[in-house]
Design an enzyme around this catalytic site. Structure first.
Site, PDB file in Angstrom:
ATOM      1  N   SER A 195       5.612  -4.794   8.167  1.00  0.00           N
ATOM      2  CA  SER A 195       4.296  -4.158   8.112  1.00  0.00           C
ATOM      3  C   SER A 195       4.275  -2.711   8.591  1.00  0.00           C
ATOM      4  CB  SER A 195       3.279  -4.990   8.904  1.00  0.00           C
ATOM      5  OG  SER A 195       3.741  -5.218  10.214  1.00  0.00           O
ATOM      6  N   HIS A 223       1.773  -8.175   3.256  1.00  0.00           N
ATOM      7  CA  HIS A 223       1.710  -6.890   2.552  1.00  0.00           C
ATOM      8  C   HIS A 223       2.313  -6.956   1.155  1.00  0.00           C
ATOM      9  CE1 HIS A 223       0.318  -4.926   6.213  1.00  0.00           C
ATOM     10  NE2 HIS A 223       1.133  -5.760   6.823  1.00  0.00           N
ATOM     11  N   LYS A 254      -6.064  -7.963   2.982  1.00  0.00           N
ATOM     12  CA  LYS A 254      -5.337  -6.731   2.648  1.00  0.00           C
ATOM     13  C   LYS A 254      -5.498  -6.462   1.147  1.00  0.00           C
ATOM     14  CE  LYS A 254      -2.891  -6.998   6.868  1.00  0.00           C
ATOM     15  NZ  LYS A 254      -1.936  -7.732   7.681  1.00  0.00           N
TER      16      LYS A 254
END
Ligand SMILES: *Cc1c(COP(=O)(O)O)cnc(C)c1O
Length: 412
Positions: A195, A223, A254
């Site tokens: 990350s 991610h 996200k």
């Protein structure tokens, strides 16, 4: 000023100490939705710091979906999943999440959670309880996200799990450790995309080791989900791997633009989480309207619009890679929308963030313990809502700031 009680005194001392080390953190409240521009304290800033990689957090179709979801399901779930909080909206979402991974995990089932942090705590501690006390080994990548680290610590405290850290760029040592391990259960735990660095875990190689040594492989793709792979299904799609020993974790706040997270694994492992995953069992179910919104978000991710948004993101990444060669700043070899610039000391990182702020940009300094000591950085992230012109302007600004920093250093 003397304080009357110990907790207050201790807190004040510790906070003052953090401030001295340039490690004190500060909240900033936005006055606008999450997008490429953010209004903070009445000023509009160009934001390159969110994890809203596909630019869905303020998408009109999802705003409509959340309103529609609230009309159908109300605003609260009212209870945990095993009492009465579990809704058909959750089931529809979970079926779709499982379908995203079905080519990569045979007999896949998905379980939705309110946050990724909770998901990681639940999965790691519950799987650690599969084996007798003390007969479980966890192999955890050194640069794993804090929520994985905390999950591993809790499993170690609750189940006496033996914990070893490994360097994801050097998996031969991991291979040696696994070879010598006689535990009943072995679990390899890794970020899919790291990350703070943006590089990928060697998941193919890790899966090979997991197969050879009968280990579970838990991949936290916070991610990668929505971004990696042709259809945005994540790192397993991109790497084209398939195994029933993969436990896949994705987060939905996200790239998916909303909130929440999920585990996807063999249905029997999911059944175990429902039986024994304490944070899952003892936490109120996420509002079904959120699940309803997420189902719509998955449609966007998988469809043409998602593909176009990923293409735009990849174009931005290519421009960055082409243009940033000029810079002396240390960069990490990353092929994702996370592009850190390592500045070393906390003071250097704070100075760069301040100069960027003065130039109208929002890119906060990331400091320890989020990153290792001495590797404070700017963590620059792109969104599909950024234009090429937005990025080129940022690069021009960074060049100016780097020159100013070099000048300042030589003056001193
Ligand atoms: C953000 C993040 C999480 C936590 O997810 P939340 O839904 O924000 O709680 C977990 N793992 C990684 C790698 C992350 O980056």
């Amino acid at each position: 000023m003397t304080n009357s009680f110990s907790a207050l005194r201790l807190a004040q001392d510790q906070i003052a100490d953090l401030d001295l080390q340039l490690l004190k953190r500060k909240l900033k409240a936005t006055q606008s939705p999450c997008d490429t521009k953010a209004v903070v304290n009445g000023r509009e800033l160009k934001a390159f710091c969110s994890n809203d990689y596909l630019g869905l957090a303020n998408h009109p179709d999802l705003i409509q979906a959340i309103a529609e979801g609230a009309k159908i399901y109300g605003v609260g779930s009212g209870a945990s999943h095993l009492i009465s909080g579990h809704s058909v909206a959750h089931e529809i979402l979970e079926a779709k999440l499982a379908a995203f991974q079905k080519q990569h995990i045979p007999d896949a089932r998905a379980l939705f959670f309110s946050t990724g942090y909770l998901t990681n705590l639940t999965a790691i501690t519950a799987f650690a309880r599969l084996a007798p006390q003390g007969s479980i080994s966890i192999y955890s990548a050194k640069l794993n996200h804090a929520s994985l680290i905390d999950g591993v610590r809790l499993a170690s405290a609750q189940s006496n799990a033996r914990v070893s850290l490994f360097d994801h760029e050097e998996v031969n040592t991991l291979s040696e450790l696994l070879k010598a391990d006689q535990s009943d259960l072995k679990m390899i735990v890794t970020d899919g995309v790291f990350s703070m660095d943006g590089d990928l875990a060697p998941v193919k190689k890790l899966l090979e080791l997991a197969e050879q040594h009968d280990a579970l492989l838990l991949v936290d793709d916070a991610h990668g989900f929505g971004v990696l792979g042709k259809q945005g299904h994540g790192i397993l799609e991109q790497e084209n791997i398939c195994s029933e020993r993969i436990v896949y974790i994705g987060t939905l706040g996200k790239a998916a633009g909303v909130s929440g997270a999920f585990v996807c694994a063999h249905e029997t492992l999911i059944e175990w989480l429902i039986q024994k995953g304490r944070p899952f069992i003892y936490s109120t179910a996420t509002p079904p309207a959120i699940a309803h919104t997420l189902t719509k978000s998955l449609d966007i991710i998988e469809g043409d619009e998602g593909a176009n948004r990923r293409a735009q993101l990849n174009q931005l990444i290519r421009i960055w890679q082409d243009e940033m060669h000029f810079s002396q700043w240390e960069k990490v070899s990353s092929c994702t929308a996370i592009q850190p610039v390592i500045l070393g000391s906390n003071a250097n990182a704070l100075l760069a963030a301040k100069l960027l702020d003065e130039a109208g940009y929002w890119i906060p300094a990331i400091r320890p313990p989020t990153v290792p000591i001495g590797s404070a950085r700017l963590r620059i992230t792109f969104s599909a809502n950024h234009s090429e012109a937005d990025l080129r302007q940022l690069i021009t600004t960074l060049k100016t700031i780097e020159q100013a920093a070099i000048q300042k250093a030589s003056d001193e």
